[in-house]
Design a protein around this motif. Structure first.
Motif, PDB file in Angstrom:
ATOM      1  N   TRP A  58     122.640 129.201 -45.938  1.00  0.00           N
ATOM      2  CA  TRP A  58     121.596 130.046 -45.497  1.00  0.00           C
ATOM      3  C   TRP A  58     120.643 128.930 -44.534  1.00  0.00           C
ATOM      4  O   TRP A  58     120.284 127.986 -44.509  1.00  0.00           O
ATOM      5  CB  TRP A  58     120.741 130.335 -46.861  1.00  0.00           C
ATOM      6  CG  TRP A  58     121.714 131.115 -47.715  1.00  0.00           C
ATOM      7  CD1 TRP A  58     122.276 130.581 -48.985  1.00  0.00           C
ATOM      8  CD2 TRP A  58     121.716 132.397 -47.570  1.00  0.00           C
ATOM      9  NE1 TRP A  58     122.803 131.701 -49.775  1.00  0.00           N
ATOM     10  CE2 TRP A  58     122.944 132.756 -48.923  1.00  0.00           C
ATOM     11  CE3 TRP A  58     121.714 133.644 -46.825  1.00  0.00           C
ATOM     12  CZ2 TRP A  58     123.317 134.050 -49.109  1.00  0.00           C
ATOM     13  CZ3 TRP A  58     122.325 134.837 -46.931  1.00  0.00           C
ATOM     14  CH2 TRP A  58     123.105 134.872 -48.246  1.00  0.00           C
ATOM     15  N   SER A  59     119.867 129.656 -43.497  1.00  0.00           N
ATOM     16  CA  SER A  59     118.921 129.220 -42.719  1.00  0.00           C
ATOM     17  C   SER A  59     117.619 129.368 -43.372  1.00  0.00           C
ATOM     18  O   SER A  59     116.798 128.281 -43.180  1.00  0.00           O
ATOM     19  CB  SER A  59     118.701 130.280 -41.415  1.00  0.00           C
ATOM     20  OG  SER A  59     119.920 130.133 -40.746  1.00  0.00           O
ATOM     21  N   TYR A  60     117.430 130.136 -44.583  1.00  0.00           N
ATOM     22  CA  TYR A  60     116.158 129.949 -45.328  1.00  0.00           C
ATOM     23  C   TYR A  60     116.596 130.686 -46.682  1.00  0.00           C
ATOM     24  O   TYR A  60     117.282 131.351 -46.923  1.00  0.00           O
ATOM     25  CB  TYR A  60     115.093 130.843 -44.585  1.00  0.00           C
ATOM     26  CG  TYR A  60     115.065 132.205 -44.275  1.00  0.00           C
ATOM     27  CD1 TYR A  60     114.903 133.197 -45.059  1.00  0.00           C
ATOM     28  CD2 TYR A  60     115.761 132.595 -42.882  1.00  0.00           C
ATOM     29  CE1 TYR A  60     115.070 134.568 -44.985  1.00  0.00           C
ATOM     30  CE2 TYR A  60     115.936 133.636 -42.594  1.00  0.00           C
ATOM     31  CZ  TYR A  60     115.590 134.863 -43.471  1.00  0.00           C
ATOM     32  OH  TYR A  60     116.010 136.232 -43.360  1.00  0.00           O
ATOM     33  N   SER A  61     115.630 130.431 -47.792  1.00  0.00           N
ATOM     34  CA  SER A  61     115.691 130.865 -49.133  1.00  0.00           C
ATOM     35  C   SER A  61     115.049 132.043 -49.342  1.00  0.00           C
ATOM     36  O   SER A  61     115.522 132.886 -50.149  1.00  0.00           O
ATOM     37  CB  SER A  61     115.418 129.909 -50.108  1.00  0.00           C
ATOM     38  OG  SER A  61     113.832 129.666 -49.900  1.00  0.00           O
ATOM     39  N   GLY A  62     113.877 132.244 -48.450  1.00  0.00           N
ATOM     40  CA  GLY A  62     113.145 133.756 -48.736  1.00  0.00           C
ATOM     41  C   GLY A  62     112.087 133.435 -49.771  1.00  0.00           C
ATOM     42  O   GLY A  62     111.509 134.539 -50.144  1.00  0.00           O
TER      43      GLY A  62
END
Length: 392
Positions: free
Chosen positions: A300-304
């Motif tokens: 993932w690019s980010y976890s949110g």
């Protein structure tokens, strides 16, 4: 009694009264100081275990020859550096743990010789191993086998230029100062940490200042002092979890397999492989970015989610394994660090995690999962599968 005698007695009493009062105050002052000094002795004496009579008979993860060297070095420094107070075997062990894992994987003779010898990276400023400054050769390769650049050597990783100065020691009494001998190296570490002035290493602020002379990294000092404190807490038997840093119960591998709703761009094996690659070839990209790191391991690019502790608390109840110390490889492990964000790391198996900032600020390193507790003093919350419903 004649009037003259009465007058003389009265005058004498008047003159003596202030003197008696002053003497009385002096006696009270001396008693108070003595009582206060006694109280401070008890207080400071209870803060840490001193070098004499405090070392366990054995410590998990430290070989008997190495432990003996640490203990003898702590004793020796009381004579070699009499102005230095508070030195103890655990402080030397903290350095030894970080520098070489207590000469892990090496064979030690009874007199302390380490084989094969331990060499650090070539200090040519390349950035490998964190070295960014150039240290040209100072020993013609006599200690480090390198005639172009210096390398840190031995179980306590001394630079030749430092060893060849007043820091080099003969800890085993064989007439040779050898950084590849654990008795010599441990005694040199104690001497170097003490310096030549007055110091009290029972005080953490002074201890930290001494450790920073050894290595000018705040993260390094945190790690060394964390290990020293953990060793300080061992009872005389040296009891502590086998194969881990002392102070936290061991972690063991649990059963693999995630709920069907756990879907990531990268597999568990791929995530572990990516994390291990980052420990050797990655850059300084992960300062205070633990959640971003574990999300990236799974593609993932980010976890949110902003904070690690929130990521854990937002997990479905069925996915949270509070305080369970048997995570399967690939699980996410969470700690309350006392700060808002908390901490999360990727469990690799065998009691190891890939974590940012624990050993080098901003970098990823493989360490014992228990190190988050013993080095940072964090509280383990539990583990969860790699579930990133808001990831992108």
């Amino acid at each position: 009694m004649s009037p003259t005698a009465k007058t003389a007695l009265t005058i004498g009493s008047v003159l003596l009264a202030p003197l008696v009062f002053v003497v009385g105050l002096l006696i009270l002052f001396i008693a108070a100081v003595a009582s206060g000094a006694s109280g401070h002795e008890k207080e400071s004496g209870a803060s840490v275990r001193g070098p004499a009579g405090a070392a366990p008979s054995s410590v998990s993860g430290i070989g008997p020859v190495v432990l003996d060297a640490y203990v003898k070095a702590a004793h020796a420094v009381t004579t070699l550096r009499p102005k230095c107070k508070g030195m103890r075997w655990s402080v030397i062990a903290g350095i030894g743990k970080v520098e070489s894992g207590h000469a892990s994987g090496r064979t030690l003779t009874a007199n302390g010789d380490v084989a094969p010898k331990i060499y650090g990276v070539r200090l040519n400023g390349s950035g490998a191993g964190g070295n960014t400054s150039v240290h040209g050769d100072t020993d013609r390769g006599a200690l480090d086998g390198d005639t172009l650049y210096d390398r840190a050597v031995g179980p306590m990783q001394f630079i030749p230029a430092t060893w060849q100065g007043p820091s080099g020691q003969d800890g085993n009494g064989d007439g040779v100062k050898d950084p590849h001998n654990i008795f010599d190296a441990a005694q040199a570490t104690a001497v170097y940490l003490c310096g030549t002035g007055s110091s009290n290493l029972s005080d953490d602020a002074q201890l930290r200042k001494s450790v920073l002379r050894y290595n000018q990294s705040g993260a390094y000092a945190d790690e060394v002092i964390g290990h020293a404190h953990a060793y300080d807490q061992l009872d005389p038997s040296g009891s502590g979890p086998a194969g881990t840093s002392p102070g936290g119960a061991a972690f063991h591998d649990g059963a693999a397999g995630w709920p069907a709703s756990v879907r990531n761009p990268r597999s568990t094996a791929g995530a572990i492989g990516w994390a291990r690659q980052e420990t050797t070839g990655g850059g300084r990209d992960w300062y205070r970015a633990c959640l971003a790191f574990v999300a990236r391991t799974y593609g993932w690019s980010y976890s949110g989610v902003q904070y690690a502790v929130d990521h854990y608390r937002q997990m479905p109840v069925s996915m949270r394994h509070d305080r369970d110390r048997t995570p399967p490889p690939g699980a996410l492990m969470y700690w309350d660090t006392g700060q808002r964000a908390g901490h999360v790391a990727l469990y690799l198996g065998g009691g190891k995690i890939a974590s940012n900032d624990i050993r080098r600020s901003g970098y990823i390193d493989v360490v014992n999962a228990t190190d988050i507790e013993t080095v940072w003093g964090a509280t383990y919350l539990g583990w969860a599968p790699p579930y990133f419903p808001q990831g992108g």
